[in-house]
Write an enzyme that holds these catalytic residues in place. Structure first.
Site, PDB file in Angstrom:
ATOM      1  N   SER A 183      -3.645   9.088  10.159  1.00  0.00           N
ATOM      2  CA  SER A 183      -2.785  10.021   9.658  1.00  0.00           C
ATOM      3  C   SER A 183      -3.190  11.681  10.173  1.00  0.00           C
ATOM      4  O   SER A 183      -4.118  11.594  10.825  1.00  0.00           O
ATOM      5  CB  SER A 183      -3.422   9.976   8.144  1.00  0.00           C
ATOM      6  OG  SER A 183      -3.575   8.901   7.449  1.00  0.00           O
TER       7      SER A 183
HETATM    8  N1  SAH Z   1      -6.884   5.720   6.793  1.00  0.00           N
HETATM    9  C1  SAH Z   1      -6.515   5.393   8.196  1.00  0.00           C
HETATM   10  C2  SAH Z   1      -4.681   5.581   8.375  1.00  0.00           C
HETATM   11  C3  SAH Z   1      -4.309   4.485   7.835  1.00  0.00           C
HETATM   12  S1  SAH Z   1      -2.429   4.093   8.157  1.00  0.00           S
HETATM   13  C4  SAH Z   1      -6.956   6.048   9.207  1.00  0.00           C
HETATM   14  O1  SAH Z   1      -7.639   7.411   8.820  1.00  0.00           O
HETATM   15  O2  SAH Z   1      -6.523   6.108  10.315  1.00  0.00           O
HETATM   16  C5  SAH Z   1      -2.327   2.782   6.873  1.00  0.00           C
HETATM   17  C6  SAH Z   1      -3.437   1.303   7.182  1.00  0.00           C
HETATM   18  O3  SAH Z   1      -2.998   0.653   5.894  1.00  0.00           O
HETATM   19  C7  SAH Z   1      -2.571   0.634   8.055  1.00  0.00           C
HETATM   20  O4  SAH Z   1      -3.686   0.296   9.108  1.00  0.00           O
HETATM   21  C8  SAH Z   1      -2.221  -0.662   7.500  1.00  0.00           C
HETATM   22  O5  SAH Z   1      -2.390  -1.882   8.247  1.00  0.00           O
HETATM   23  C9  SAH Z   1      -3.047  -0.597   6.181  1.00  0.00           C
HETATM   24  N2  SAH Z   1      -2.545  -1.452   5.042  1.00  0.00           N
HETATM   25  C10 SAH Z   1      -1.186  -1.431   4.873  1.00  0.00           C
HETATM   26  N3  SAH Z   1      -0.973  -2.315   3.640  1.00  0.00           N
HETATM   27  C11 SAH Z   1      -2.403  -2.551   3.159  1.00  0.00           C
HETATM   28  C12 SAH Z   1      -2.816  -3.436   2.352  1.00  0.00           C
HETATM   29  N4  SAH Z   1      -2.232  -4.286   1.405  1.00  0.00           N
HETATM   30  N5  SAH Z   1      -4.373  -3.701   2.100  1.00  0.00           N
HETATM   31  C13 SAH Z   1      -5.161  -2.961   3.171  1.00  0.00           C
HETATM   32  N6  SAH Z   1      -4.667  -2.020   4.189  1.00  0.00           N
HETATM   33  C14 SAH Z   1      -3.152  -2.257   4.292  1.00  0.00           C
END
Ligand code: SAH
Length: 247
Positions: A97
């Site tokens: 993000s």
């Molecule tokens: N917090 C992260 C950014 C995440 S992007 C950072 O600091 O880098 C969002 C993430 O959520 C992705 O890696 C995606 O694979 C994950 N995601 C999507 N759906 C999800 C779910 N149901 N449970 C857990 N993770 C999920």
């Protein structure tokens, strides 16, 4: 062998004054970049204060941003862009993000040193590391196994012993570790997931981007008061990758 006190003092000052070399110098280069990024984040905080209700980061959150090496959480070939105030690709169609959004979400859940926090969407592990600087324990769930495994490795290599990474569907939360003082959702569900609301402690804060899969979402801040009553407010329009289910 005991050295005379005066000599010992001189040796110590020599060590402290020694110029930085190698890895330490690289570290220092990024420290300056981190400070520039922090200034940009503070500008964004002021610019969005009318909508978010916060014009500045609290000192503890600012310190955490100034400390966590974001370059370690992006693919090596993007390390030099790690301190741009923007999201970056981390593979598997996912992104780390934007730093301003990480800082804002962290700020809005009011992290306290004794808190136990749940994050949904580990991704690169960067948000988890920022939280780990601020609270007692972080539980984070990632649905894409290679991303979760990689994040766990980086967090371990950096010495974050208070983060636990799980591979699974974060929609369901982490019932065995509940209740949580704060929950940070970093992938967008269409509605606020009820299991997460249920796993929030009285007095807890939950922040999540809510809305359609590929459009604009509303960053929503939900609070559960001491009696368990829920109050929600919209903070800002954002764009996150969707929360996926059952992979
Ligand atoms: N917090 C992260 C950014 C995440 S992007 C950072 O600091 O880098 C969002 C993430 O959520 C992705 O890696 C995606 O694979 C994950 N995601 C999507 N759906 C999800 C779910 N149901 N449970 C857990 N993770 C999920």
């Amino acid at each position: 062998m005991e050295l005379p006190l005066r000599l010992r003092r001189r040796l110590l000052s020599l060590i402290v004054a020694a110029p930085l070399g190698g890895a330490a110098a690289a570290e220092d280069r990024y420290a300056a970049a981190r400070q520039r990024l922090l200034a940009e984040i503070e500008r964004d905080m002021r610019a969005t204060a009318g909508s978010t209700g916060r014009a500045a980061l609290s000192p503890r959150v600012a310190q955490a941003i100034a400390k966590v090496p974001r370059e370690r959480f992006v693919p090596p070939e993007l390390a030099d862009r790690a301190y741009e105030n923007r999201p970056l690709p981390i593979g598997h169609e996912q992104t780390i993000s934007q730093p301003f959004i990480v800082a804002l979400m962290t700020e809005l859940v009011d992290p306290a040193p004794t808190d136990r926090v749940l994050e949904i969407g580990t991704g690169s592990g960067y948000q988890a590391a920022v939280l780990a600087e601020l609270v007692a324990r972080v539980y984070t769930i990632e649905i894409v196994r290679p991303l979760g495994e990689r994040a766990a490795e980086v967090l371990k290599a950096l010495g974050y012993a208070n983060v636990e990474v799980r591979i699974g569907d974060g929609y369901l939360g982490w019932p065995e570790a509940a209740p949580f003082d704060a929950i940070v959702v970093t992938a967008a569900p269409e509605q606020m997931p009820q299991p997460l609301i249920d796993q929030l402690a009285p007095g807890g804060r939950l922040i999540a981007p809510i809305g359609s899969r590929y459009g604009i979402q509303q960053l929503q801040l939900l609070r559960k008061d001491a009696q368990g009553r829920i109050v929600t407010r919209s903070v800002l329009e954002v764009r996150f990758v969707p929360l996926t289910r059952g992979r």
